[in-house]
Scaffold this active site. Structure first.
Site, PDB file in Angstrom:
ATOM      1  N   LYS A  55     -14.550   8.489  -3.215  1.00 47.98           N
ATOM      2  CA  LYS A  55     -15.756   8.865  -2.467  1.00 47.98           C
ATOM      3  C   LYS A  55     -16.283  10.202  -2.956  1.00 47.98           C
ATOM      4  O   LYS A  55     -17.491  10.396  -3.150  1.00 47.98           O
ATOM      5  CB  LYS A  55     -15.456   8.915  -0.958  1.00 47.98           C
ATOM      6  CG  LYS A  55     -15.199   7.530  -0.379  1.00 47.98           C
ATOM      7  CD  LYS A  55     -14.463   7.538   0.960  1.00 47.98           C
ATOM      8  CE  LYS A  55     -13.865   6.144   1.189  1.00 47.98           C
ATOM      9  NZ  LYS A  55     -12.877   6.088   2.276  1.00 47.98           N
TER      10      LYS A  55
ATOM     11  N   THR B 246      -8.391   6.638  -1.783  1.00 47.78           N
ATOM     12  CA  THR B 246      -9.752   6.110  -1.875  1.00 47.78           C
ATOM     13  C   THR B 246     -10.749   7.221  -1.559  1.00 47.78           C
ATOM     14  O   THR B 246     -11.891   7.169  -1.998  1.00 47.78           O
ATOM     15  CB  THR B 246      -9.965   4.929  -0.894  1.00 47.78           C
ATOM     16  OG1 THR B 246      -9.362   5.265   0.363  1.00 47.78           O
ATOM     17  CG2 THR B 246      -9.346   3.666  -1.443  1.00 47.78           C
TER      18      THR B 246
ATOM     19  N   HIS C  55       0.800  -1.232   0.000  1.00 49.67           N
ATOM     20  CA  HIS C  55       0.000   0.000   0.000  1.00 49.67           C
ATOM     21  C   HIS C  55       0.826   1.272   0.000  1.00 49.67           C
ATOM     22  O   HIS C  55       0.267   2.359   0.159  1.00 49.67           O
ATOM     23  CB  HIS C  55      -0.924   0.044   1.213  1.00 49.67           C
ATOM     24  CG  HIS C  55      -1.960  -1.018   1.232  1.00 49.67           C
ATOM     25  ND1 HIS C  55      -3.229  -0.837   0.714  1.00 49.67           N
ATOM     26  CD2 HIS C  55      -1.919  -2.289   1.679  1.00 49.67           C
ATOM     27  CE1 HIS C  55      -3.924  -1.951   0.879  1.00 49.67           C
ATOM     28  NE2 HIS C  55      -3.148  -2.845   1.456  1.00 49.67           N
TER      29      HIS C  55
ATOM     30  N   LYS D 117       1.251  14.355   0.795  1.00 47.76           N
ATOM     31  CA  LYS D 117      -0.127  14.648   0.374  1.00 47.76           C
ATOM     32  C   LYS D 117      -0.327  16.138   0.094  1.00 47.76           C
ATOM     33  O   LYS D 117      -1.326  16.550  -0.461  1.00 47.76           O
ATOM     34  CB  LYS D 117      -1.119  14.159   1.430  1.00 47.76           C
ATOM     35  CG  LYS D 117      -1.153  12.621   1.576  1.00 47.76           C
ATOM     36  CD  LYS D 117      -2.084  12.206   2.700  1.00 47.76           C
ATOM     37  CE  LYS D 117      -2.037  10.715   3.016  1.00 47.76           C
ATOM     38  NZ  LYS D 117      -2.794   9.882   2.056  1.00 47.76           N
TER      39      LYS D 117
ATOM     40  N   LYS E 119      -7.847  14.023   4.638  1.00 49.39           N
ATOM     41  CA  LYS E 119      -6.997  12.839   4.600  1.00 49.39           C
ATOM     42  C   LYS E 119      -5.967  12.998   5.710  1.00 49.39           C
ATOM     43  O   LYS E 119      -5.882  14.067   6.312  1.00 49.39           O
ATOM     44  CB  LYS E 119      -6.296  12.714   3.240  1.00 49.39           C
ATOM     45  CG  LYS E 119      -5.625  14.031   2.788  1.00 49.39           C
ATOM     46  CD  LYS E 119      -5.001  13.922   1.404  1.00 49.39           C
ATOM     47  CE  LYS E 119      -5.977  14.012   0.270  1.00 49.39           C
ATOM     48  NZ  LYS E 119      -6.138  12.783  -0.486  1.00 49.39           N
ATOM     49  N   ARG E 120      -5.181  11.941   5.990  1.00 48.10           N
ATOM     50  CA  ARG E 120      -4.140  12.104   6.987  1.00 48.10           C
ATOM     51  C   ARG E 120      -3.196  13.239   6.596  1.00 48.10           C
ATOM     52  O   ARG E 120      -2.995  13.514   5.415  1.00 48.10           O
ATOM     53  CB  ARG E 120      -3.356  10.792   7.146  1.00 48.10           C
ATOM     54  CG  ARG E 120      -4.109   9.769   7.943  1.00 48.10           C
ATOM     55  CD  ARG E 120      -4.366  10.237   9.363  1.00 48.10           C
ATOM     56  NE  ARG E 120      -3.147  10.256  10.122  1.00 48.10           N
ATOM     57  CZ  ARG E 120      -2.833   9.377  11.057  1.00 48.10           C
ATOM     58  NH1 ARG E 120      -3.680   8.407  11.379  1.00 48.10           N
ATOM     59  NH2 ARG E 120      -1.707   9.456  11.715  1.00 48.10           N
TER      60      ARG E 120
HETATM   61  C1  26W Z   1       4.382   0.585   9.806  1.00 52.47           C
HETATM   62  C2  26W Z   1       3.686   1.900   9.775  1.00 52.47           C
HETATM   63  C3  26W Z   1       2.697   1.988   8.676  1.00 52.47           C
HETATM   64  C4  26W Z   1       1.347   2.087   8.980  1.00 52.47           C
HETATM   65  C5  26W Z   1       0.407   2.133   7.958  1.00 52.47           C
HETATM   66  C6  26W Z   1       3.097   1.928   7.359  1.00 52.47           C
HETATM   67  C7  26W Z   1       2.166   1.965   6.356  1.00 52.47           C
HETATM   68  C8  26W Z   1       0.834   2.056   6.652  1.00 52.47           C
HETATM   69  C9  26W Z   1      -0.209   2.045   5.555  1.00 52.47           C
HETATM   70  C10 26W Z   1       0.185   1.056   4.471  1.00 52.47           C
HETATM   71  C11 26W Z   1      -0.431   3.407   5.011  1.00 52.47           C
HETATM   72  C12 26W Z   1      -1.682   3.486   4.194  1.00 52.47           C
HETATM   73  O1  26W Z   1      -2.776   3.558   4.721  1.00 52.47           O
HETATM   74  N1  26W Z   1      -1.548   3.507   2.873  1.00 52.47           N
HETATM   75  C13 26W Z   1      -2.671   3.877   2.032  1.00 52.47           C
HETATM   76  O2  26W Z   1      -3.369   2.723   1.619  1.00 52.47           O
HETATM   77  C14 26W Z   1      -4.533   3.076   0.898  1.00 52.47           C
HETATM   78  C15 26W Z   1      -5.305   1.821   0.615  1.00 52.47           C
HETATM   79  O3  26W Z   1      -4.642   1.045  -0.334  1.00 52.47           O
HETATM   80  C16 26W Z   1      -4.177   3.833  -0.360  1.00 52.47           C
HETATM   81  O4  26W Z   1      -5.353   4.236  -1.006  1.00 52.47           O
HETATM   82  C17 26W Z   1      -3.337   5.064  -0.023  1.00 52.47           C
HETATM   83  O5  26W Z   1      -2.889   5.676  -1.201  1.00 52.47           O
HETATM   84  C18 26W Z   1      -2.157   4.645   0.841  1.00 52.47           C
HETATM   85  O6  26W Z   1      -1.448   5.801   1.309  1.00 52.47           O
END
Ligand code: 26W
Length: 805
Positions: A653, A649, A354, A547, A541-542
């Protein structure tokens, strides 16, 4: 499932009596909400039982979706909607003397996730259920979800989110299905009848107790389960250990249990090698694998056909330990040979990536593994050794071998583990999957090209359109038919109304009503008065530098400066809305939140901006806020540096609710643009390959020197605001960097074309027919972004399971 209003009302009254010993006259809204949840839960639990029986009877292949995050939000209205009971439930609640909307509003969000990855898991679970795939979600039953955000004097303050008080009405604890998870200790081997036995001794035990949440599908009796593991100590006080004088161990076990499922890590896209996080991961993985294999043996009596009947999808690398843990159970507990076990494991597990951000990659120190998970470590070293052998046979190149190694330089690389042990690796948009194949994982992809796939993300359109936007839902039912809720491609039927003045007017009226509804909501929640005559231009968004909320801010500053130059400047009223949580340890992100709030204060109190410019930071952005905001939005800001946002995503929406996108060619925006073209979307900025090319020679300071607009805007950060706050640190970061390259996300490179795109958008907004047509075409062409399409893709290309067409 047909229930009359009377039946529902009776059932709710009964729950009030049994559970709280009260009548509806004595009940609070919260108690009504819980009673309703219990009534629906009973119905679902029964269907869930039948669903699982059927899967076992017919030997169906099951999907197990493992994710450290499930951002479920609220469930009462959603489940009632899917069960076809929403209007009946509303009437029953009214009959009991309450307002249904108020009862829905007291339900806390189950915020067991950070952002995109967690919300995706929730949407997919719904879709798998509606498509009648036997599926289970697995995660941790965090006592505290993602923190609640307060803004105090412009700054983010985090408060704990103790969601379970009212929110756990959906959870059904199953103590009889608890699993024991073991940490630490030592490993000894001994021969027993020609078999090498592995003996694990002196370990610390934690009990994993399932709390199940049933998930209703739309127009089906199929019910799937989200299994959330709660950590408990094995016994309150272990008398056996205690009497041996080992009371320290017993205390250790209690301490560990107390902390493991306490809180969700709030970092999104940022890896921190905290040992508690690794404990959470193994706790959740071990409990899940034990539970899946135990049930498999109950049904089939053997694990030899495990891979034929199960597929485990892992949501990013966070559950990657599923690979060695399944190996452990197959080899140590079931007595299979390594090769047999590897065949089963590597045909059961599939991995979704992701993010390509380097700082998000999980790389765990070897020592942590050795101490915490000694047996898993042994298995990992063997996996790593064998994979390296395979790589060396394919590549005669030490650099490639090093890059692909699972264990290297005292560190375990979780992504490489997933690639080595998984049957498939997929990205989440066409662009992102291409970057994985050609760049991030190029060596592995060249060795095993068939393993690398794409599944573009999707959203639960029943929630994100049907449920939350009743006005548009009604219009769609009249124009394309109710079937769109099951077949999102039917949304394209709206296209033939693109020049129908009456339908375009309806679109506009729906948007206006939704804007008013959001304004009312925001007033009640936050006390802010929105200018509903302004364009609702939204970035939620975060908070992350990639971003580029700061790019949005820079553009707003430029508008403000134009107004300062010419107080009488004609301007389409413009309301900029931001919502974003920053990870508590991400200092730059917190500074940007402070900046947005300072800018908002100054603009909103400046008479020259009155009825022209408004900026609002919406506090505590979350699923339930998005549900009111998406239908009210007119402009969707999707402005990440190209190549950085895996998919997005939120973009989907907005599109589905008729907002028009201003965006870069990043993530799923690319696929939106393919369908919308320049007439229906506002593109700007560098392309992903241009970003990479420019990287070496990028000089933001030169842009600052040469372009007076850029210079003046950026300098505003340094000079600051009337309240005395200034942002020299951010100014510095853009122009010179700060332990990182200057302006590493290339805001200044994209600012001029961004301002042009905004201007083009405003011009289009002024032509009502044109704008409404764009809005309509966005809805009509959004069907591809339904989660049902994504799940069908997974089912066909990775899982090989049948689904309802
Ligand atoms: C280990 C710390 C950590 C925590 C969460 C690393 C990475 C994450 C996630 C993978 C971050 C995340 O939410 N990524 C998002 O995933 C969405 C669903 O696929 C995508 O639509 C977003 O673009 C992506 O930033």
């Amino acid at each position: 499932m047909t229930y009359s209003k009377q039946q529902l009302k009776k059932a709710i009254q009964r729950k009030l009596r049994i559970n709280y010993g009260i009548t509806e006259e004595q009940a609070t809204e919260g108690e009504i909400m819980r009673a309703c949840a219990l009534v629906l839960r009973d119905i679902m639990a029964e269907h869930g039982f039948e669903t699982r029986e059927k899967a076992a009877r017919e030997g169906q292949r099951k999907v197990h979706y493992m994710s450290l995050e499930f951002l479920m939000g609220r469930s009462l209205m959603k489940n009632a909607f899917n069960m076809g009971l929403l209007s009946t439930l509303r009437e029953a609640i009214d009959d009991l003397g309450f307002k249904a909307a108020d009862v829905f509003e007291v339900e806390p969000d189950a915020g067991l996730g950070n952002g995109g990855l967690g919300r995706l898991a929730a949407c997919y679970l719904e879709s798998m259920t509606t498509l009648e795939i036997p599926a289970f979600g697995y995660s941790i039953c965090y006592e505290l979800g993602l923190f609640k955000q307060k803004i105090v004097e412009g700054q983010q303050v985090e408060l704990p989110d103790a969601w379970k008080g009212l929110g756990d009405a959906w959870l059904l604890p199953k103590p009889q299905e608890a699993e024991e998870v073991r940490f630490g200790g030592t490993i000894r081997t001994r021969w027993d009848n020609g078999h090498l036995m592995v003996v694990h001794e002196d370990y610390t035990r934690v009990l994993a107790v399932p709390c199940d949440m049933e998930i209703a599908g739309y127009k089906t009796d199929h019910v799937n389960t989200l299994r959330l593991w709660d950590a408990r100590s094995p016994k309150p006080i272990d008398m056996a250990l205690f009497s041996q004088g080992q009371y320290l161990r017993s205390g250790e076990e209690r301490a560990m249990a107390d902390v493991i499922s306490k809180v969700l890590y709030p970092e999104d896209n940022h890896y921190e090698g905290k040992s508690l996080r690794l404990k959470q991961q193994y706790f959740f993985v071990s409990a899940t694998v034990q539970s899946i294999t135990r049930k498999h043996i109950e049904t089939y009596g053997t694990l030899k056909n495990f891979h034929e009947k199960n597929v485990i999808q892992i949501n990013d690398t966070h559950p990657a330990l599923v690979i060695p843990e399944l190996m452990r159970i197959l080899v140590d507990d079931a007595g299979l040979s390594w090769d047999e076990a590897w065949h089963i494991t590597s045909h059961s597990v599939a991995y979704t990536n992701h993010t390509v951000l380097a700082e998000a990659l999980e790389v765990w120190p070897q020592q942590l593994f050795e101490q915490l998970l000694p047996r898993v470590w042994q298995i990992l070293t063997e996996i790593a050794r064998r994979y390296q052998e395979k790589v060396e046979k394919f590549y005669d190149d030490p650099q490639k071998v090093a890059r692909m190694a699972v264990i290297w330089d005292g560190a375990v690389r979780m992504a490489n583990l997933c690639i080595a042990g998984g049957m498939a690796v997929n990205g989440v948009s066409a662009l992102h999957s291409g970057i994985l194949r050609r760049d991030v994982f190029r060596d592995a992809a060249a060795m095993e090209p068939e393993k690398f796939k794409n599944v573009t993300n999707g959203i639960d359109h029943r929630r994100w359109l049907g449920e939350i936007n009743p006005g548009l839902d009604a219009l769609l039912k009249e124009t394309v038919g109710e079937g769109y809720l099951l077949h999102a491609d039917m949304l394209s039927g709206l296209e033939k109304y693109a020049d129908d003045k009456a339908v375009l007017k309806r679109m506009e009226d729906i948007k206006i009503a939704n804007k008013l509804a959001f304004a009312k909501w925001a007033k009640r929640q936050q006390g802010v008065v929105l200018n509903t005559d302004g364009i609702f231009d939204v970035q939620v968004k975060r908070l992350h530098e990639y971003k580029r909320q700061l790019l949005n801010v820079l553009h707003i500053i430029s508008l403000y400066q134009q107004l300062q130059d010419d107080h009488d400047m004609e301007m389409t009223p413009h309301t900029f809305l931001f919502g974003a949580k920053a990870a508590p340890g991400y200092a730059v992100a917190k500074r940007i939140i402070n900046l947005i709030n300072d800018l908002a204060d100054q603009i909103n109190s400046d008479p020259i901006c009155k009825d022209k410019l408004q900026v609002v930071f919406l506090e505590n952005y979350r699923v339930s806020m998005a549900e009111v905001l998406m239908p009210a939005s007119e402009v969707s800001q999707q402005i990440s540096t190209a190549g950085k946002e895996a998919s997005g995503t939120g973009n989907m929406k907005f599109m589905m609710n008729g907002a028009v996108t201003i965006g870069t060619l990043d993530g799923a925006n690319v696929e939106m643009y393919e369908r919308l073209g320049d007439e229906n979307m506002f593109l700007f900025g560098l392309k992903a390959h241009e970003v990479e090319q420019l990287r070496h020679s990028y000089d933001p300071h030169m842009l600052y020197e040469r372009d007076p607009m850029i210079r003046r805007v950026v300098d505003q950060l340094k000079y600051g605001f009337r309240n005395g706050n200034h942002y020299e640190d951010l100014w510095q970061r853009l122009l010179f960097g700060d332990g990182c390259p200057a302006d590493q996300y290339m805001l200044l490179a994209d600012l001029p074309s961004y301002a042009e795109a905004e201007q083009a958008m405003i011009t289009a907004y002024g032509d009502r027919d044109r704008w409404n047509r764009m809005s309509l075409l966005n809805v009509a062409r959004s069907g591809i972004f339904a989660a049902d399409r994504s799940i069908a893709d997974y089912a066909e290309t990775i899982w090989h399971v049948p689904y309802k067409k």
